[in-house]
Design an enzyme around this catalytic site. Sequence first.
Site, PDB file in Angstrom:
ATOM      1  CE  LYS A 126      54.005  13.951  58.529  1.00 33.04           C
ATOM      2  NZ  LYS A 126      54.233  15.343  58.118  1.00 33.04           N
ATOM      3  CG  ASP A 166      56.194  13.800  55.173  1.00 32.14           C
ATOM      4  OD1 ASP A 166      56.235  14.853  55.822  1.00 32.14           O
ATOM      5  OD2 ASP A 166      57.040  12.893  55.316  1.00 32.14           O
TER       6      ASP A 166
END
Length: 450
Positions: A126, A166
Site C-alpha cells: 500500500k 484508492d
Amino acid sequence: MMSYVQRVMNNLQDRYAYEPVFLQAVQEVLQSLQAVLDRNPQYERNKILERIVEPERTISFRVQWVDDSGQVQVNKGFRVQYNSAIGPYKGGLRFHPSVNQGILKFLGFEQIFKNSLTGLAIGGGKGGADFDPKGKSDMEIMRFCQAFMNELFHHIGATIDVPAGDIGVGGREVGYLYGQYKRITRSYEGVLTGKNLLFGGSLARTEATGYGAVYFAQSMLDARGKSLEDRTCVVSGAGNVAIYCCEKLYQVGAKPVTVSDSRGMIHDAEGIKVDVLKQVKEVERESLSRYAELVPSAVYTPVSSYPEGRNAVWSVPCFAAFPCATQNELNLEDAKTLLANGCHCVAEGANMPSTLDAMHAFLDAGICYGPAKAANAGGVATSQLEMAQNASMQSWTFEAVDNKLRQIMNNIYINAAETAAEYGAPGNLVVGANIAGFRKVANAMIAQGV
C-alpha cells in the site's frame, strides 16, 4: 502460559502504540488464527507471526511540487511493501491528509490476506501521500502526481510492485502517474492498474470493487436461501466503490437508498439515481448537497446534524448494508441500530469499515457478515486481471472480466465458508477468511526459507 498470539500482540503494542489503526487490523486477524496455530506448530517454530506483521520494506520520501500560484509545496509520500511471498506487491495509492505510515501499514497488512484470498499470484502492499486533492486544479494534481512518481518509480515494476488507485486516486490520477512513469523509464508496461482503456486499462476495473461486494453478498445470502431482490439497501460513501455498488444493486433487483461523503448523506426513499450521482461526483466533483438540488425526492443531512459519534446512514432501516467509505465508519452503536432495524446482511466495500465491537455484534447476531478482506477483494482481483491482459498485450470484453470477477467472489466465499467450518466456526467468515488467507502466505514463506 501466554499464547503465541498474545505474545506477538503485546510486543506490537509496546512498539507501535502510536499506530492504533494498524494494531486494530493486526488484532482482528491474529485473534482468528489460534486454531490453525494449534494444529500447525511449524508456524510458531518459524516465527511466522513475527515475520508477517512486519513489512518487508517501508519507503518514505519527500514530494516537492509547485502550485498554481507559483508556491513550492512539500508533502510526505510512502510505499509499504508488506509481503511478496506469493507474488509482486499489489495495493493502492491513497492521497488524503490523514495518510501516515500507520494507516498504510494497516491497509498493506489487510492487503496481504485479501490478495491471497483471490487465488491469484499477488502479494500485499500500500502507498500514498498526505496530499489533499480536494480544491486542487487539474494542473496542480498533475504536477503533484508527476513529483510523486519521480520518487516512487525507483521502487516499482510490473513484476516487483504494481500500485493502483484508492481514496483520492482515481482514473485521472492514475493516468498522470502512469504517464510520468513511462516518460522516466521509457517502458510501456503494466506497472499501474486502473488505467484508462486507451493505454492498457481493463474493462470492468472501475466497477469491480462495488460489483464484487454485491456478488459476495449474493453468495452469502444464496447459502441461506435468501436474496437481494426487492430489498432495500443502504450504502455509505460516494466514490468509486459506492457508485458501482449502487449500480450493481439495481442490476440484481435491489434498491439502494443512501450514499454519503465527508460532508453529509443523501437518503432518497425512491432509490439513489446513479446517473445523477456519477454526474455530481465524477464530473462536477461536488458535495452531495448538489445531488439534493437535482433530485427532489432526496433528503440531505449534513455531518453537523449527525448524532455524536454516529453515522446517520446506519439509522436508515434496510435489509442489507454496504459500508463503502472508509475505516471505522461503523461502530457498535451503529451496528446495534442496524440489527434493531432488521438488517440481515453486511458486506464491506471499504477497508475495515467496522470497528472490532461492531464486527463482533454482527457475528454474535448470526447475520450474513462479509468482512472487507473477502467482500471488497473484487477490485484487486480485477487489477490482477488487468495485469494479465497487459502481460499478454490483450484486451478482454466487459462480460469476460465481469464473469471472472463473479466467479472469483463466489470462490472467495466458498473458501472462507469451508475454512470456517473446518476450524469449528461455521458461518464465521472472519475466521474463515483470515485463516484461508493466512495459510497460503505462511506456507509460501516457510517454503522459501528465512
